[in-house]
Design an enzyme around this catalytic site. Structure first.
Site, short mmCIF file in Angstrom:
data_model
loop_
_atom_site.label_atom_id
_atom_site.label_comp_id
_atom_site.label_asym_id
_atom_site.label_seq_id
_atom_site.Cartn_x
_atom_site.Cartn_y
_atom_site.Cartn_z
N SER A 144 4.36 3.35 -0.34
CA SER A 144 3.08 2.88 -0.43
C SER A 144 2.96 1.57 -0.95
CB SER A 144 2.12 3.79 -1.34
OG SER A 144 0.81 3.29 -1.38
N LYS A 154 -3.43 2.15 2.72
CA LYS A 154 -2.55 2.42 1.65
C LYS A 154 -3.32 3.57 0.86
CE LYS A 154 1.17 0.25 2.58
NZ LYS A 154 2.33 0.96 2.76
N TYR A 157 -5.59 -3.22 4.56
CA TYR A 157 -4.46 -2.90 4.02
C TYR A 157 -4.44 -1.77 3.00
CZ TYR A 157 0.22 -3.12 2.26
OH TYR A 157 1.59 -2.70 1.81
#
Length: 280
Positions: A134, A152, A148
Site C-alpha cells: 500500500s 490505496k 492515488y
C-alpha cells in the site's frame, strides 16, 4: 523453502529488493515485469531459483497464465507480493478521466485480479502469505494525489477484510505502507507534461510535480532495509497486521491518526446522540 510471486519487478524498485531478499534466504522467486528483457542477465546469475515472467497486471488473462506457469514450475506459490503500482498526480476536479481509471486499474483492480488468481492454490494447501504494498497515502491523504490516495484507501479496506476471511484457511495477510523511498518511482515525472485540465489547480499540481522531480534520488527510505523488515515480520510468531515504513511516513501517519482520534472523541456526545433514546 518458499516460492515468492512478486509483481512490479523492474530494476531499482521494491520488487527487485523483495526478490534479492528471498534469494538470500534460499527461496525461489517468480518475478514479473512488463519488460522482462531488462531482468535477463540478473535472472541468469541465479539459475533455477528464478523464473522471470512477462506480465501486465492490468490484463487478467495474462495474470492467470503467469500464476499457472509459476505453480507449474515451482509447485505452488507461498508468498504473494502485490508490488506493481504507480502514482499519477493531479487535482480531484481536474485529473483526466483516463488517468483516474488507469490509477484504479493498476493500483486496485490489478491487485484484486492477482489475488483471485493466487488464492485458490493457497487455500488448497491451507498456507500462504499475501503482502499488499500500500502506501502512507493509504492511511493519510496526500494533496495532489487524490485518486492515488483513494485507490490505496480502497486497497487498505480490501486488505482488512481479506485478512479476516482467509485467516481460518491458513493464509495470512500483511499491508505495507511505505513513505518516500529511493526507488525509480519518480524517475519518469521530469519528462511528463502536466495534464491538469482546470487552470485553478495548475500551480498546485506543478508544485507537486516539481517536488517529486527534485526529491528523486534523495528520498530518505532505503528499499533494501524496508524489505528486510517486511521479511522478518513474516517470520514473527505474532506478525503485525500492517507495517508503516520510513521515519517521515511513520510520523505523518501517527500524527494524522492521533488528530483524527482526538476529533472523533471530541464529538462523542454528538455521535452517541444519533441513536434512538434508551428505553425505560
Amino acid at each position: 523453502m518458499r516460492t515468492w510471486f512478486i509483481t512490479g519487478g523492474g530494476p531499482g524498485g521494491f520488487g527487485m529488493a523483495y526478490a534479492e531478499a528471498a534469494l538470500e534466504r534460499g527461496d525461489n522467486v517468480v518475478l514479473t515485469a512488463r519488460r522482462p528483457e531488462l531482468l535477463a542477465e540478473w535472472a541468469a546469475a541465479h539459475g533455477d531459483s528464478v523464473l522471470v515472467l512477462p506480465l501486465d497486471v492490468t490484463d487478467t488473462r495474462r495474470i492467470e497464465e503467469a500464476v499457472a506457469a509459476a505453480e507449474a514450475h515451482f509447485g505452488g506459490i507461498d508468498v504473494l507480493v502485490n508490488n506493481a503500482g504507480r502514482g499519477w498526480y493531479g487535482s480531484v476536479e481536474g485529473m483526466t478521466d483516463d488517468a483516474v481509471r488507469r490509477t484504479f486499474e493498476l493500483n486496485f483492480f490489478a491487485v484484486v485480479a492477482v489475488l483471485r488468481a493466487v488464492l485458490p492454490g493457497m487455500r488448497a494447501r491451507r498456507s500462504g502469505w499475501i503482502v499488499n504494498m500500500s502506501s502512507v497515502a493509504g492511511l493519510r491523504g496526500v494533496t495532489g494525489f487524490g485518486y492515488y490516495t483513494a485507490a490505496k484507501f480502497a486497497l487498505e479496506g480490501l486488505t482488512e477484510v481479506l485478512r479476516e476471511e482467509v485467516a481460518p484457511l491458513g493464509v495470512r495477510v500483511l499491508a505495507v505502507e511505505p513513505g518516500a523511498f529511493r526507488t525509480r518511482a519518480y524517475a519518469g515525472f521530469a519528462d511528463e507534461p502536466v495534464t491538469e485540465t482546470v487552470d485553478a489547480y495548475r500551480p498546485l499540481v506543478e508544485s507537486v510535480r516539481d517536488f517529486m522531480v527534485a526529491q528523486d534520488g534523495e528520498q530518505p527510505g532505503d528499499p533494501v532495509r524496508a524489505v528486510r523488515a517486511v521479511v522478518e515480520a513474516l517470520d514473527q510468531a505474532e506478525p503485525p497486521r500492517r507495517l508503516v515504513l520510513g521515519g517521515a511516513g511513520y510520523d505523518a501517519v501517527v500524527g494524522h491518526l492521533d488528530a483524527a482520534l482526538a476529533e472523533i472523541r471530541a464529538h462523542e456526545a454528538v455521535s452517541r446522540g444519533a441513536d434512538f433514546p434508551a428505553s425505560g
